[in-house]
Design a protein around this motif. Structure first.
Motif, PDB file in Angstrom:
ATOM      1  N   ASP A 294       0.863  -1.173   0.000  1.00  0.00           N
ATOM      2  CA  ASP A 294       0.000   0.000   0.000  1.00  0.00           C
ATOM      3  C   ASP A 294       0.904   1.229   0.000  1.00  0.00           C
ATOM      4  O   ASP A 294       1.736   1.407   0.890  1.00  0.00           O
ATOM      5  CB  ASP A 294      -0.886  -0.020   1.249  1.00  0.00           C
ATOM      6  CG  ASP A 294      -1.887   1.123   1.305  1.00  0.00           C
ATOM      7  OD1 ASP A 294      -1.480   2.287   1.057  1.00  0.00           O
ATOM      8  OD2 ASP A 294      -3.060   0.878   1.619  1.00  0.00           O
TER       9      ASP A 294
ATOM     10  N   THR B 233       0.127   3.395   3.492  1.00  0.00           N
ATOM     11  CA  THR B 233       0.492   2.836   4.794  1.00  0.00           C
ATOM     12  C   THR B 233       1.857   2.178   4.776  1.00  0.00           C
ATOM     13  O   THR B 233       2.453   1.954   5.830  1.00  0.00           O
ATOM     14  CB  THR B 233      -0.547   1.800   5.257  1.00  0.00           C
ATOM     15  OG1 THR B 233      -0.467   0.648   4.412  1.00  0.00           O
ATOM     16  CG2 THR B 233      -1.948   2.387   5.219  1.00  0.00           C
TER      17      THR B 233
ATOM     18  N   GLY C  92      -2.603  -2.845   4.565  1.00  0.00           N
ATOM     19  CA  GLY C  92      -3.093  -1.486   4.432  1.00  0.00           C
ATOM     20  C   GLY C  92      -4.509  -1.503   3.899  1.00  0.00           C
ATOM     21  O   GLY C  92      -5.351  -2.285   4.358  1.00  0.00           O
TER      22      GLY C  92
END
Length: 236
Positions: free
Chosen positions: A28, A31, A108
């Protein structure tokens, strides 16, 4: 470098030249939570450098099956990056998480879905990331080919059904990322393989005959790889 269509997904396709194995890192972009697919023990330090350079936090090390041509890097990654969990479908193999058909894993805001695609072995999975319009097919489906079915619970008829009912049911524009390629190709698509795969575009009867007559050599690393991969690549 191969790309995927999701701009918020970090993606790297990495190559191990001895076994011609592709390792994939997905994360992600916001994140920085990450997964790795089919790591190889000899290239773990390279993979960790990529993960650190990109400021990623590795959550899961996933094997698409118990490999016979290389030793997985999952166990070594767990040692070097505490908190990483190993993931596999095969119930006979050691892992932190044993997945099953239809399971998903979150990293994420991103998610992958797991499809059981046995035939090369009885524990093969394909990994779908819908936001990236991609499927990571392990050895079930290769670019213009497929995994062998002459050992490790291989079953040609079952492999044909797995690919046609699971992978070929995905949209034609989904990118196919295999576990191996021996000709320098990096990816294909579901539509391409349905049309051009010289084995799997045939009828099931023809496919079974083709697979029965491949006469492939004994895998060079199988005696080392199989015992190690049943214990996450690290033997005590």
């Amino acid at each position: 470098m191969a790309h995927v269509c999701d701009p918020t997904l970090v993606f790297r396709q990495l190559f191990e030249k001895i076994s011609s194995t592709y390792t994939y890192v997905l994360a992600d972009a916001n994140t920085r939570d990450a997964i790795i697919i089919d790591p190889v023990i000899e290239t773990v330090d390279r993979d960790i450098k990529v993960i650190n350079d990109l400021n990623l936090k590795l959550l899961y090390a996933i094997n698409t099956h118990v490999h016979a041509d290389h030793v997985t890097g999952s166990g070594l990654l767990k040692q070097k990056l505490p908190g990483v969990k190993s993931v596999i479908f095969d119930a006979n193999a050691k892992a932190d998480i044993h997945i099953k058909e239809g399971d998903s894993l979150q990293f994420g805001s991103k998610k992958i879905e797991l499809l059981s695609t046995p035939g090369h072995t009885n524990g093969c999975v394909s990994i779908v990331c819908h936001t990236a319009k991609s499927v990571f097919t392990g050895d079930a489906l290769l670019i213009r080919g497929c995994g062998r079915t002459d050992f490790q619970q291989g079953n040609s008829s079952l492999l044909y059904d797995s690919v046609h009912s699971k992978i070929f049911s995905l949209p034609d524009d989904y990118v196919v990322f295999p576990a191996h390629d021996y000709t320098g190709q990096t990816n294909s698509s579901v539509g391409e393989e349905k049309k051009h795969n010289p084995r799997l575009s045939k009828s099931k009867e023809e496919f079974v005959k083709i697979m029965a007559n491949l006469n492939l050599p004994y895998p060079a690393q199988i005696d080392r790889a199989l015992p190690a991969n049943l214990v996450c690549g690290v033997q005590n």
